[in-house]
Design an enzyme around this catalytic site. Sequence first.
Site, PDB file in Angstrom:
ATOM      1  N   ASP A   1       0.813  -1.214   0.000  1.00 25.55           N
ATOM      2  CA  ASP A   1       0.000   0.000   0.000  1.00 25.55           C
ATOM      3  C   ASP A   1       0.850   1.270   0.000  1.00 25.55           C
ATOM      4  O   ASP A   1       0.437   2.296   0.550  1.00 25.55           O
ATOM      5  CB  ASP A   1      -0.967   0.030   1.202  1.00 25.55           C
TER       6      ASP A   1
ATOM      7  N   GLN B   1       2.052  -5.915  -3.045  1.00 28.42           N
ATOM      8  CA  GLN B   1       2.391  -6.016  -1.602  1.00 28.42           C
ATOM      9  C   GLN B   1       3.747  -5.341  -1.348  1.00 28.42           C
ATOM     10  O   GLN B   1       4.107  -4.443  -2.082  1.00 28.42           O
ATOM     11  CB  GLN B   1       2.391  -7.466  -1.127  1.00 28.42           C
TER      12      GLN B   1
ATOM     13  N   LYS C   1       2.196   2.149  -5.235  1.00 26.73           N
ATOM     14  CA  LYS C   1       2.890   1.694  -6.444  1.00 26.73           C
ATOM     15  C   LYS C   1       2.100   2.016  -7.704  1.00 26.73           C
ATOM     16  O   LYS C   1       2.679   2.402  -8.711  1.00 26.73           O
ATOM     17  CB  LYS C   1       3.081   0.168  -6.397  1.00 26.73           C
TER      18      LYS C   1
ATOM     19  N   GLY D   1      -4.419  -4.078  -4.457  1.00 22.29           N
ATOM     20  CA  GLY D   1      -5.422  -3.121  -4.906  1.00 22.29           C
ATOM     21  C   GLY D   1      -4.713  -1.829  -5.226  1.00 22.29           C
ATOM     22  O   GLY D   1      -4.074  -1.250  -4.367  1.00 22.29           O
ATOM     23  N   HIS D   2      -4.738  -1.436  -6.492  1.00 22.71           N
ATOM     24  CA  HIS D   2      -4.073  -0.200  -6.873  1.00 22.71           C
ATOM     25  C   HIS D   2      -5.139   0.844  -7.141  1.00 22.71           C
ATOM     26  O   HIS D   2      -5.960   0.676  -8.032  1.00 22.71           O
ATOM     27  CB  HIS D   2      -3.254  -0.385  -8.146  1.00 22.71           C
TER      28      HIS D   2
HETATM   29  P1  IMP Z   1      -2.976 -12.699   1.727  1.00 23.89           P
HETATM   30  O1  IMP Z   1      -1.991 -12.149   0.748  1.00 23.89           O
HETATM   31  O2  IMP Z   1      -4.407 -12.414   1.374  1.00 23.89           O
HETATM   32  O3  IMP Z   1      -2.728 -14.151   2.004  1.00 23.89           O
HETATM   33  O4  IMP Z   1      -2.736 -11.944   3.129  1.00 23.89           O
HETATM   34  C1  IMP Z   1      -1.541 -12.115   3.876  1.00 23.89           C
HETATM   35  C2  IMP Z   1      -1.113 -10.801   4.514  1.00 23.89           C
HETATM   36  O5  IMP Z   1      -0.693  -9.894   3.499  1.00 23.89           O
HETATM   37  C3  IMP Z   1      -2.209 -10.081   5.290  1.00 23.89           C
HETATM   38  O6  IMP Z   1      -1.630  -9.388   6.371  1.00 23.89           O
HETATM   39  C4  IMP Z   1      -2.734  -9.062   4.282  1.00 23.89           C
HETATM   40  O7  IMP Z   1      -3.340  -7.974   4.900  1.00 23.89           O
HETATM   41  C5  IMP Z   1      -1.449  -8.688   3.603  1.00 23.89           C
HETATM   42  N1  IMP Z   1      -1.649  -8.187   2.234  1.00 23.89           N
HETATM   43  C6  IMP Z   1      -1.930  -8.895   1.134  1.00 23.89           C
HETATM   44  N2  IMP Z   1      -2.021  -8.101   0.061  1.00 23.89           N
HETATM   45  C7  IMP Z   1      -1.759  -6.865   0.485  1.00 23.89           C
HETATM   46  C8  IMP Z   1      -1.658  -5.604  -0.180  1.00 23.89           C
HETATM   47  O8  IMP Z   1      -1.797  -5.474  -1.391  1.00 23.89           O
HETATM   48  N3  IMP Z   1      -1.365  -4.543   0.618  1.00 23.89           N
HETATM   49  C9  IMP Z   1      -1.142  -4.671   1.947  1.00 23.89           C
HETATM   50  N4  IMP Z   1      -1.225  -5.815   2.602  1.00 23.89           N
HETATM   51  C10 IMP Z   1      -1.525  -6.912   1.875  1.00 23.89           C
END
Ligand code: IMP
Length: 429
Positions: free
Chosen positions: A13, A225, A16, A40-41
């Site tokens: 977040d 991420q 990017k 999510g962009h």
């Molecule tokens: P998952 O990727 O849905 O398995 O989540 C694993 C961890 O990564 C959790 O803490 C999510 O909140 C975090 N996470 C996954 N995608 C994002 C992102 O795009 N931005 C911030 N945190 C993320």
Amino acid sequence: MPNIVIVGTQWGDEGKGKVVDVLSPHVDAVARFQGGNNAGHTLVVDGEQIVLHLLPSGALHPDCVCVVGNGVVVDPGVLLREIDQLEARGWSMGSGKLLISAHAHVIMPYHLSLDALRETAKGAKAIGTTRRGIGPAYEDKVGRRGIIVADLLSADRLRERLEAVLPDKNRMISEWYGADAIDLEETLATFAAFGERLAPYVGDGVSLLHRITSTGGSILFEGAQGAFLDVDHGTYPYVTSSNTVAGAACAGTGVGPTAIDEVVGICKAYTTRVGSGPFPTELEGELAEKLRRVGGEYGATTGRARRIGWFDAALLRQSARINGLTRIALTKLDVLSCLDEIPVCVGYEDEDLGFRGSFGAVRPIYETLPGWGSDITGCRTIDELPTNAQAYVARMSELIGVPIELVSVGPGREETILQGDLFRREPSP
Ligand code: IMP
């Protein structure tokens, strides 16, 4: 233009999408290489907000090809919705604009069920996943049980794959967790239909990207991420299920490391995190609430309130190492305009401790920098920034040891300060 990898340097977040969007008019392709619709962009174009979860941000530039690389996990329903949404707003995704790697893995309904069921079962120990099926889909990829995009293109092949994997999944879902089993025929019909719709976009990402680089074109590799959600280098087990560091751009698209010229790290002027896990500079109370409100720090994917903390130079130095950062794009500097003074973490009492796996135990060392107390969203050069804002940027760069060459001062495309030679570089020989 060089070939550039763009990665998040913190916990995701960082903004990017905006930076990719600013750079993509200068490149021939934007490729995603890992993650899925957990990302999510949020893009703001002419005042209009657009959230993309799977499509690379380059989708909004007509001359830029978008590639969903083999390292991505694809929820076909989400991808098709995004394509439809953009086309409804006048952005064409047809005729060579989008390529989805035939080798990308597919997020199936049982991945969604298992992600949610496991998180719920963990109770207070939950990771706080996005519940988009990301972890279970990557588990199946590594376990050699996955369904790939190519499998969707033939109903017979898809039936064969489903017959091989679904009975086990249903045993887990219904016998372990007591939830409803997934129906094979229904899944087959839905996913074969997805396959038919996706077929025109499915192809060989490796050939396309190599054609571009061998004819002097350039590629932007768009990470999702952030470094500390990386499954190897992050705050395990509170991480995502893919490698988020820059090196993953190669494996996740099929381009070798020698093709990468630059690695741009996106860094927020403060720190945020969603989900559970250690966060050494985390802030509580009113100040956190204020930054959350001013910075709009709510997840683009899940809507969850993001945890807030001060800038953490120890994290950033580690990020520079594990990503090989050559430049930094600093985002959301404007959000700090609401503060009189700004603490920054310059390191930890025992910096090794964090990187030996005990982030929860580190003690941050702070220094306090003066705020600038005025709106900076109209600034377009570093010199136009108030002196204290210039000093904040200079101190961050000094602490990290990497030049800051893009500063974002607002959500809009134009609210950006560009410096350095990134845009003027000749392609590598
Ligand atoms: P998952 O990727 O849905 O398995 O989540 C694993 C961890 O990564 C959790 O803490 C999510 O909140 C975090 N996470 C996954 N995608 C994002 C992102 O795009 N931005 C911030 N945190 C993320």
